[in-house]
Design a protein around this motif. Structure first.
Motif, PDB file in Angstrom:
ATOM      1  N   GLU A 436      63.922  -9.212  90.075  1.00  0.00           N
ATOM      2  CA  GLU A 436      63.991  -9.968  88.818  1.00  0.00           C
ATOM      3  C   GLU A 436      64.858  -9.205  87.793  1.00  0.00           C
ATOM      4  OE1 GLU A 436      60.809 -11.577  85.487  1.00  0.00           O
ATOM      5  OE2 GLU A 436      60.061 -11.067  87.486  1.00  0.00           O
ATOM      6  N   ARG A 437      64.692  -7.887  87.756  1.00  0.00           N
ATOM      7  CA  ARG A 437      65.467  -7.056  86.816  1.00  0.00           C
ATOM      8  C   ARG A 437      66.948  -7.076  87.193  1.00  0.00           C
ATOM      9  NH1 ARG A 437      66.736  -1.514  87.161  1.00  0.00           N
ATOM     10  NH2 ARG A 437      67.283  -0.558  85.144  1.00  0.00           N
ATOM     11  N   ALA A 438      67.235  -7.033  88.510  1.00  0.00           N
ATOM     12  CA  ALA A 438      68.633  -7.073  88.967  1.00  0.00           C
ATOM     13  C   ALA A 438      69.296  -8.377  88.529  1.00  0.00           C
ATOM     14  CB  ALA A 438      68.693  -6.905  90.481  1.00  0.00           C
ATOM     15  N   ALA A 439      68.555  -9.482  88.634  1.00  0.00           N
ATOM     16  CA  ALA A 439      69.092 -10.785  88.229  1.00  0.00           C
ATOM     17  C   ALA A 439      69.341 -10.809  86.721  1.00  0.00           C
ATOM     18  CB  ALA A 439      68.120 -11.902  88.626  1.00  0.00           C
ATOM     19  N   ALA A 440      68.424 -10.210  85.957  1.00  0.00           N
ATOM     20  CA  ALA A 440      68.581 -10.157  84.497  1.00  0.00           C
ATOM     21  C   ALA A 440      69.813  -9.342  84.111  1.00  0.00           C
ATOM     22  CB  ALA A 440      67.327  -9.563  83.866  1.00  0.00           C
ATOM     23  N   LYS A 441      70.003  -8.218  84.800  1.00  0.00           N
ATOM     24  CA  LYS A 441      71.169  -7.378  84.491  1.00  0.00           C
ATOM     25  C   LYS A 441      72.476  -8.106  84.839  1.00  0.00           C
ATOM     26  CE  LYS A 441      71.076  -2.895  85.243  1.00  0.00           C
ATOM     27  NZ  LYS A 441      70.870  -1.593  85.928  1.00  0.00           N
ATOM     28  N   LYS A 442      72.450  -8.854  85.960  1.00  0.00           N
ATOM     29  CA  LYS A 442      73.637  -9.606  86.376  1.00  0.00           C
ATOM     30  C   LYS A 442      73.980 -10.665  85.334  1.00  0.00           C
ATOM     31  CE  LYS A 442      75.631 -11.768  90.485  1.00  0.00           C
ATOM     32  NZ  LYS A 442      75.383 -12.239  91.870  1.00  0.00           N
ATOM     33  N   ALA A 443      72.928 -11.243  84.731  1.00  0.00           N
ATOM     34  CA  ALA A 443      73.119 -12.262  83.694  1.00  0.00           C
ATOM     35  C   ALA A 443      73.361 -11.641  82.319  1.00  0.00           C
ATOM     36  CB  ALA A 443      71.897 -13.179  83.654  1.00  0.00           C
ATOM     37  N   LYS A 444      73.465 -10.286  82.295  1.00  0.00           N
ATOM     38  CA  LYS A 444      73.671  -9.524  81.054  1.00  0.00           C
ATOM     39  C   LYS A 444      72.525  -9.696  80.057  1.00  0.00           C
ATOM     40  CE  LYS A 444      78.753  -9.354  81.329  1.00  0.00           C
ATOM     41  NZ  LYS A 444      78.649  -8.279  82.313  1.00  0.00           N
ATOM     42  N   ASP A 445      71.338 -10.016  80.600  1.00  0.00           N
ATOM     43  CA  ASP A 445      70.139 -10.095  79.753  1.00  0.00           C
ATOM     44  C   ASP A 445      69.461  -8.719  79.800  1.00  0.00           C
ATOM     45  OD1 ASP A 445      67.860 -10.643  78.357  1.00  0.00           O
ATOM     46  OD2 ASP A 445      67.276 -12.408  79.542  1.00  0.00           O
ATOM     47  N   PHE A 446      70.047  -7.771  79.081  1.00  0.00           N
ATOM     48  CA  PHE A 446      69.584  -6.384  79.185  1.00  0.00           C
ATOM     49  C   PHE A 446      68.222  -6.175  78.508  1.00  0.00           C
ATOM     50  CE2 PHE A 446      74.276  -6.105  79.427  1.00  0.00           C
ATOM     51  CZ  PHE A 446      74.341  -5.651  80.741  1.00  0.00           C
ATOM     52  N   ALA A 447      67.921  -7.017  77.540  1.00  0.00           N
ATOM     53  CA  ALA A 447      66.597  -6.918  76.886  1.00  0.00           C
ATOM     54  C   ALA A 447      65.498  -7.221  77.902  1.00  0.00           C
ATOM     55  CB  ALA A 447      66.520  -7.880  75.707  1.00  0.00           C
TER      56      ALA A 447
END
Length: 475
Positions: A436-447
């Motif tokens: 889930e964190r990897a997907a967030a980082k890919k989407a540039k949702d760093f928060a």
């Protein structure tokens, strides 16, 4: 005692075999911390390497007495007698007394040392314990004509020495003298540019927190005097090895030699051991930059402090070492694999005495050759891969760890125990959160990525990004 232990002596600029003043005994001194703030990991690199030096000397058979000072007064923000007292600076920053600051950061320093497996020196002496010794040495220097009073302060007269710049070549002397002229605020009381303060009075700072009565008025000691006096107090008139970082060479260690040998009337310390800087990408680490790296910060990021110790040991102490999290990740990963492998060894059978002696000799050769810790770690890996029984390997690794202090035969068991104690449901949860964190980082949702890291941390799981991917561990 026959030994061929050698290292680079900054005083002679040569690698020399150590021949102590008293056969079989080493009188060793370490410049301790100025306890106005936490130690950063650059400071601690020096203490790690000095610890390895002490343990290596003991390992090859020397009886070592090691002394360390604690600077809790007199160290100004410039090493050349200008600026604000660092202890007063710390007290103002935290709205505490100087002694409260000193006590807190002394404890913090030794807690960092404990985490890094740095042995506490045999003697630890705060400067404020030795005011009477400082005053006595200054009185003798005045009587001998090596010091003078001016403007209420007492100064050491460097013009009385044949060679003040003992660590430096002729070219460096010119550079140092130019540096002093350009960089140091003018002190009109000094007869010579390189003279330094032995005792300050209120003429220097009206608001100094710690003051003592002296023959020259109420005041406090200069920084350089403390190491000379504390060294002589606990080690006698002859010191074998004096340690510090390369930034101590001038003016601190230069001034120590000047005043000690003028006071004693004979050579003082034969061997000088200096550790190079730890740099980050922007240059030398220092507290003046604001945020700085501490052992506690490394722990918060999920690193075992002992992995930082190994990071230091894999480089030579005389070379600058560049810190980055990527470099530390690589060492931490290698360290974990190493100790987990060692944890699989079976403590059964008999030690092969011949194999033990062969590898021990290789280890002694490494540490005795200008403290080649990188080669010593290579010997560790060679033992792990060698064609001999596990009992011999474990005996060697325990023996080497008397010097390296990397928890070689104990850390892996703890890591394997942690790994086996994670149930399947928890493991699935962790892996899903990492995805889930990897997907967030890919989407540039760093928060969101940061929030997932914190969520895992709250459950006692620390995650770490490495070249091989994300790894996790219990904390």
């Amino acid at each position: 005692m026959e030994n061929n232990f050698r290292f680079y002596n900054t005083l002679t600029r040569e690698i020399e075999t150590v021949i102590p003043h008293k056969d079989g005994k080493i009188a060793m001194y370490t410049c301790g911390p100025t306890v106005y703030h936490f130690a950063h990991i650059g400071n601690l690199r020096s203490y790690i390497m000095e610890d390895v030096l002490e343990k290596s000397l003991r390992y090859v058979g020397y009886d070592v007495k090691r002394v360390m000072n604690i600077t809790d007064v007199g160290h100004l923000s410039s090493d050349a007698d200008t600026g604000e007292d660092k202890m007063l600076k710390g007290a103002k920053r935290e709205h505490k007394t100087v002694m409260e600051i000193a006590g807190f950061y002394t404890d913090a320093f030794f807690e960092d040392c404990r985490k890094l497996n740095i042995k506490r020196p045999d003697v630890v002496e705060p400067a404020t314990n030795c005011i009477s010794e400082f005053i006595h040495m200054i009185e003798v220097l005045l009587e001998k004509g090596y010091a003078y009073q001016a403007g209420g302060n007492v100064y050491f007269d460097t013009s009385r020495l044949e060679d003040y710049f003992v660590f430096s070549s002729a070219v460096e002397k010119e550079q140092l003298q130019v540096g002093v002229r350009e960089d140091v605020e003018e002190d009109e009381n000094k007869r010579n540019k390189n003279d330094f303060v032995l005792w300050f009075t209120k003429s220097k700072f009206e608001d100094q927190a710690l003051k003592w009565e002296s023959p020259w008025g109420t005041g406090y000691p200069g920084w350089h005097i403390e190491c000379s006096c504390i060294g002589i107090k606990h080690l006698g008139e002859y010191m074998d090895i004096h340690c510090g970082g390369v930034d101590n060479i001038f003016p601190h260690h230069t001034n120590e030699i000047a005043q000690s040998e003028s006071y004693l009337g004979h050579p003082w310390c034969k061997y000088w051991f200096h550790v190079n800087h730890l740099n980050d990408q922007s240059g030398k680490m220092s507290k003046s930059k604001g945020d700085f790296l501490t052992v506690s910060l490394l722990e918060e990021k999920g690193y075992d402090p002992v992995a930082y110790r190994m990071f230091c040991l894999q480089s030579h102490y005389r070379k600058p070492l560049v810190f980055s999290y990527e470099n530390l990740d690589n060492v931490a990963s290698a360290y974990e694999k190493l100790v987990k492998k060692i944890a699989t060894f079976q403590d059964e059978g008999e030690v092969d005495a011949e194999a033990f002696a062969t590898y021990r000799e290789r280890f002694v050769d490494a540490i005795s050759n200008d403290l080649n810790t990188s080669m010593a770690i290579t010997v560790v890996y060679d033992v792990v891969k060698a064609d001999m029984n596990d009992k011999t390997k474990l005996a060697l690794l325990e023996d080497f760890d008397k010097v390296l202090s990397l928890n070689l035969t104990t850390a892996g068991k703890a890591l394997l125990d942690v790994g086996s104690s994670v149930d399947t449901d928890l493991e699935q949860f962790i892996n899903s959160k990492i995805a889930e964190r990897a997907a967030a980082k890919k989407a540039k949702d760093f928060a969101k990525a940061d929030a997932i890291r914190e969520e895992l941390l709250a459950k006692g799981i620390a995650i770490k990004d490495t070249r091989e991917g994300v790894v996790w561990e219990r904390v």
